[in-house]
Design an enzyme around this catalytic site. Structure first.
Site, PDB file in Angstrom:
ATOM      1  CB  VAL B  35      31.281  37.455  31.572  1.00  0.00           C
ATOM      2  CG1 VAL B  35      31.353  38.325  30.323  1.00  0.00           C
ATOM      3  CG2 VAL B  35      30.124  37.908  32.465  1.00  0.00           C
ATOM      4  N   PRO B  55      44.377  32.901  36.106  1.00  0.00           N
ATOM      5  CG  PRO B  55      44.900  34.038  38.070  1.00  0.00           C
ATOM      6  CD  PRO B  55      44.160  34.186  36.778  1.00  0.00           C
ATOM      7  CB  ALA B  57      42.772  29.013  41.611  1.00  0.00           C
ATOM      8  CG  ASP B 120      29.420  44.023  33.072  1.00  0.00           C
ATOM      9  OD1 ASP B 120      28.369  43.987  32.414  1.00  0.00           O
ATOM     10  OD2 ASP B 120      29.767  43.128  33.860  1.00  0.00           O
TER      11      ASP B 120
END
Lengths: 261, 261
Positions: B35, B55, B57, B120
């Site tokens: 998103v 982050p 990752a 959302d």
């Protein structure tokens, strides 16, 4: 690594087109001419609470009508800086033929971090308006990014002509599919299966094909959800009850006999 | 006076669809998933300066690609309230799977009057996104006002298919008509005549008809401006120079002879 990546290439020079939510929020419109009338209608269509600041004598017929009908609040004088003291003002739209006054209002709005649009002064706008087609829940906004409002309106009319008739109603019907799906598969853990199936539906039919589907068709379509499958358009239409024998919720094999009797 | 007025009837329940201007403005995107990737592209297409807080990752491949390309600034950690201390942040977009953190960010943004969208969570959004078709200067945004993002994308694809090919380029060409008109009629007092003529042009041809016009046709069209008239589409096309004899700026009567020679 000089190869073209699979990601969309950035195309600068556009605007960020967004659907601002101003339901029940206060919008201050400064001015009461033709441009103000258009702004006011946009805001009312989005359920805003609109206050118009303009001497009564300068209201155009449409604005005067909306004032008389109580659709907007009217302050019968020119703008004063104290008009912005109300901290609940969510947006300010200025459409007056007074560049100096407009610039003053723009600066006051920026000090207060109120989003504002000064008509015809692009450098004094947090946002621009475009040409909007509206049909029930459907809104289509055309922006030519400054190539001309008339051109945007022409494109909007062109698009409106291409749309299936009754598109707004169709969207309501299709929207019901999501609601009904949540009813038959309400659990949180059903989420991925629901999403995957809805994606399959949106890939199986084009939008104008879906506009031809009735509520009955939607109900028939939902019967496929447990299997995760989606029928062809013809297959789905073939499930329609024969009008001669009324609604057949489930085909029970007796169809041919009851018709033939 | 109970008669229906001639003014547009208010259709509530919509949004205020606007083209937000974020060129060179700072947008903070919290999150680095799919998103967020979509939000980032929208912002880059509008020339914003985007900072992504997430982050490393957890960046999806598209976001990681844009970070690596230097298209966005990256802060390699979770959001901290101090990220909002920069008073030049113009907009905050949040797309993280953490409702509590999202709500905290939303409240911080509201205290600071920063426009924000929490993906959302409709109640924590100043604005929603829609599905946008982009072709050069043309942007068309489809909103179904909550009936489903997939449905909006379907309608966007449907509209894109109906548009004349090369529509973006055509809009540039048509936009040139306004620019050239200002060149041949530059005076302030020409304004009303310019506007009246442009209105006549937009009423004489449909937009897809105009897309078929070349720059040469536009120049020919401009020759009608002094008279205030607009030729029919066939009339305008009939003015096209015969390619055999090259460009004829003005028809001087020698046309037949030079061709026949």
């Amino acid at each position: 690594m000089a190869e073209k990546p699979e990601f969309p290439v950035v195309q600068g020079g556009g605007s960020l087109i967004i659907a601002w939510q101003i339901r029940d929020k206060k919008v201050l419109v400064v001015g009461g001419g033709e441009v103000a009338a258009g702004r006011i209608l946009h805001c009312l269509n989005a359920d805003a609470r609109v206050t118009v600041v303009s001497p009564l004598a300068r209201l155009n017929p449409e604005v005067a009508y909306r004032v008389a009908q109580g659709q907007v609040t009217h302050i019968d004088r020119n703008f004063q800086p104290s008009d912005l003291d109300d901290s609940s003002i969510a947006m300010v739209l200025v459409a007056v033929d007074d560049p100096a006054a407009s610039t003053t209002i723009w600066k006051l709005c920026k000090e207060r971090r109120i989003p504002a649009n000064i008509a015809d002064v692009p450098s004094e706008c947090d946002f621009y308006f475009g040409s909007v087609h509206r049909d029930g829940p459907l809104q289509i906004m055309v922006s030519t990014n400054g190539k001309g409002p008339r051109l945007a309106a022409m494109i909007r009319r062109f698009i409106a002509k291409q749309l299936p008739s009754d598109a707004g109603r169709a969207i309501e019907t299709i929207g019901q599919l999501r609601v009904k799906l949540r009813q038959i598969a309400p659990r949180q853990e059903d989420g991925p299966k629901r999403m995957a199936w809805m994606t399959k539906v949106s890939e199986a039919y084009s939008w104008d094909e879906m506009c031809d589907l009735s509520e009955e068709d939607m109900d028939n379509l939902l019967r496929y959800y447990p299997s995760g499958k989606v029928p062809s358009l013809d297959g789905l239409k073939g499930m329609r009850a024969n009008p001669e024998v009324g609604q057949l919720d489930v085909f029970d094999g007796s169809f041919g006999f009851s018709v033939g009797a």
